[in-house]
Design a protein around this motif. Structure first.
Motif, short mmCIF file in Angstrom:
data_model
loop_
_atom_site.label_atom_id
_atom_site.label_comp_id
_atom_site.label_asym_id
_atom_site.label_seq_id
_atom_site.Cartn_x
_atom_site.Cartn_y
_atom_site.Cartn_z
N GLY A 1 0.80 -1.22 0.00
CA GLY A 1 0.00 0.00 0.00
C GLY A 1 0.83 1.26 0.00
N GLU A 2 2.09 1.17 -0.43
CA GLU A 2 2.99 2.32 -0.42
C GLU A 2 2.98 3.07 -1.75
OE1 GLU A 2 6.74 0.70 0.61
OE2 GLU A 2 6.12 0.11 2.64
N SER A 3 2.26 2.58 -2.72
CA SER A 3 2.12 3.27 -4.00
C SER A 3 0.73 2.98 -4.54
CB SER A 3 3.19 2.80 -5.00
OG SER A 3 3.02 1.43 -5.32
N ILE B 1 -5.68 12.50 7.28
CA ILE B 1 -5.22 12.64 5.90
C ILE B 1 -3.75 13.06 5.87
CG2 ILE B 1 -5.49 14.01 3.78
CD1 ILE B 1 -8.51 13.98 4.36
N GLN B 2 -3.38 13.97 6.77
CA GLN B 2 -1.98 14.41 6.83
C GLN B 2 -1.06 13.26 7.22
OE1 GLN B 2 -0.82 17.03 10.10
NE2 GLN B 2 0.42 18.25 8.69
N PHE C 1 2.75 7.72 3.41
CA PHE C 1 2.71 7.12 2.08
C PHE C 1 2.76 8.22 1.00
CE2 PHE C 1 0.29 4.39 5.00
CZ PHE C 1 1.07 3.25 4.94
N PRO C 2 3.87 8.91 0.90
CA PRO C 2 3.96 10.05 -0.04
C PRO C 2 3.83 9.65 -1.50
CG PRO C 2 6.13 9.50 0.85
CD PRO C 2 5.13 8.70 1.63
N ALA C 3 4.09 8.38 -1.85
CA ALA C 3 4.02 7.96 -3.24
C ALA C 3 2.60 7.62 -3.69
CB ALA C 3 4.93 6.75 -3.48
N VAL C 4 1.65 7.59 -2.76
CA VAL C 4 0.26 7.29 -3.11
C VAL C 4 -0.41 8.57 -3.59
CG1 VAL C 4 -1.99 6.54 -2.26
CG2 VAL C 4 0.09 5.39 -1.48
#
Length: 299
Positions: A88-90, A111-112, A118-121
């Motif tokens: 679930g990291e992308s 949300i933050q 998970f910045p890549a999602v």
């Protein structure tokens, strides 16, 4: 040709020696030599020149080494991409929320946290009322939604899993010039003869249910004097002197000049908040988001 053949070839090319390469790969030297010979037969070229000291790359071997390393690097990146997606990291996730839910500090905080972890999602946000959000889940437009559950929506929740989040108290909002605005708290019955500003119909159906129920418990039915298009507009219309209202406590952070927020006494009332998602949805990005919400709901 298999990836292991490329790994064997690259190992021998790096060591320039079959015995050392075999030790590094954890296989015997004779099987390694046989695999390289099989690869050379398949390609129709010699990749190594065998020497007393080990093996030297031929010109064909030098050219093949560049591409073999690239293919192995691509395979590694492909495997890592698949593993990130499985964790679930992308990928992507589409989150819906009601206008009033956006003011609840839990929602932006969650949300933050998710975007930081998970910045890549790719995260997509969409604001709508509860009935539209529930319909969006059913039709696949949303992956998860923050909504206000009520009795009228319960029958529409077939196939939707729900995580209850902490209830939120509600407050009375009055024009600051109102005779009762100087009070810090007020019984709901004091509003029996007041005109109300509410979001009518489906757009505010859950909060309306709670307001109507609490008013009935206080002995009256609220009189709608001015409809509001959305919950955030209620406060502005109250400030304009068009009536009074009852809003989730988090709305009090909307500091509009000309209004006062008072605590409610005499009856129990709260704005309920839940996170909903489709039952059986196997999305890894959704799984991670729900896990964060469940943890936040226990805090």
């Amino acid at each position: 040709m298999e990836l292991r053949h490329l790994r064997y070839f690259v190992a021998v090319a790096a060591e320039r020696n079959f015995t050392r390469a075999a030790e590094k790969l954890g296989i015997g030297q004779p099987p390694l030599s046989q695999q390289i010979k099989s690869l050379e037969r398949e390609l129709g070229v010699e990749l190594f020149v065998r020497t007393p000291q080990g093996a030297a790359l031929t010109q064909a071997g030098e050219a093949f080494l560049v591409e073999a390393r690239r293919v192995l690097d691509d395979a590694t990146r492909a495997a890592q991409a698949a593993q990130r997606a499985a964790r679930g990291e992308s990928g992507q996730i589409r989150i819906g929320f009601t206008g009033s839910a956006a003011f609840n500090p839990l929602v932006p905080t969650l949300i933050q946290r998710y975007t930081q972890r998970f910045p890549a999602v790719q995260l997509t946000l969409d604001e709508a009322n509860t009935p539209i959000l529930v319909q969006g889940l059913a039709e696949g437009r949303h992956d998860a939604v923050f909504f206000r559950p009520g009795r009228t929506t319960l029958t529409e929740l077939d196939g939707i899993a729900v995580q209850r989040l902490p209830d939120e108290p509600m407050k009375i909002v009055l024009p600051s010039a109102h005779p009762l605005a100087a009070r810090r708290r007020l019984p709901l019955a004091a509003l029996a003869n007041e005109p109300f500003v509410l979001v009518p119909g489906p757009a505010g159906i859950t909060l309306n249910e709670e307001i109507v129920r609490a008013c009935a418990e206080a002995g009256f039915s609220p009189r709608l004097a001015q409809p509001a298009p959305q919950i955030a507009s209620v406060v502005n219309l109250v400030a304009a002197g068009l009536g009074v209202s009852i809003v989730p406590a988090a709305i009090a952070q909307v500091q509009v000049k000309g209004v006062r927020y008072l605590d409610v006494t005499g009856v129990r009332m709260s704005a309920k908040l839940s996170l909903g998602w489709r039952e059986g949805d196997t999305s890894a990005t959704l799984r991670q988001f729900v896990a964060l919400a469940q943890h936040a709901g226990r805090d």
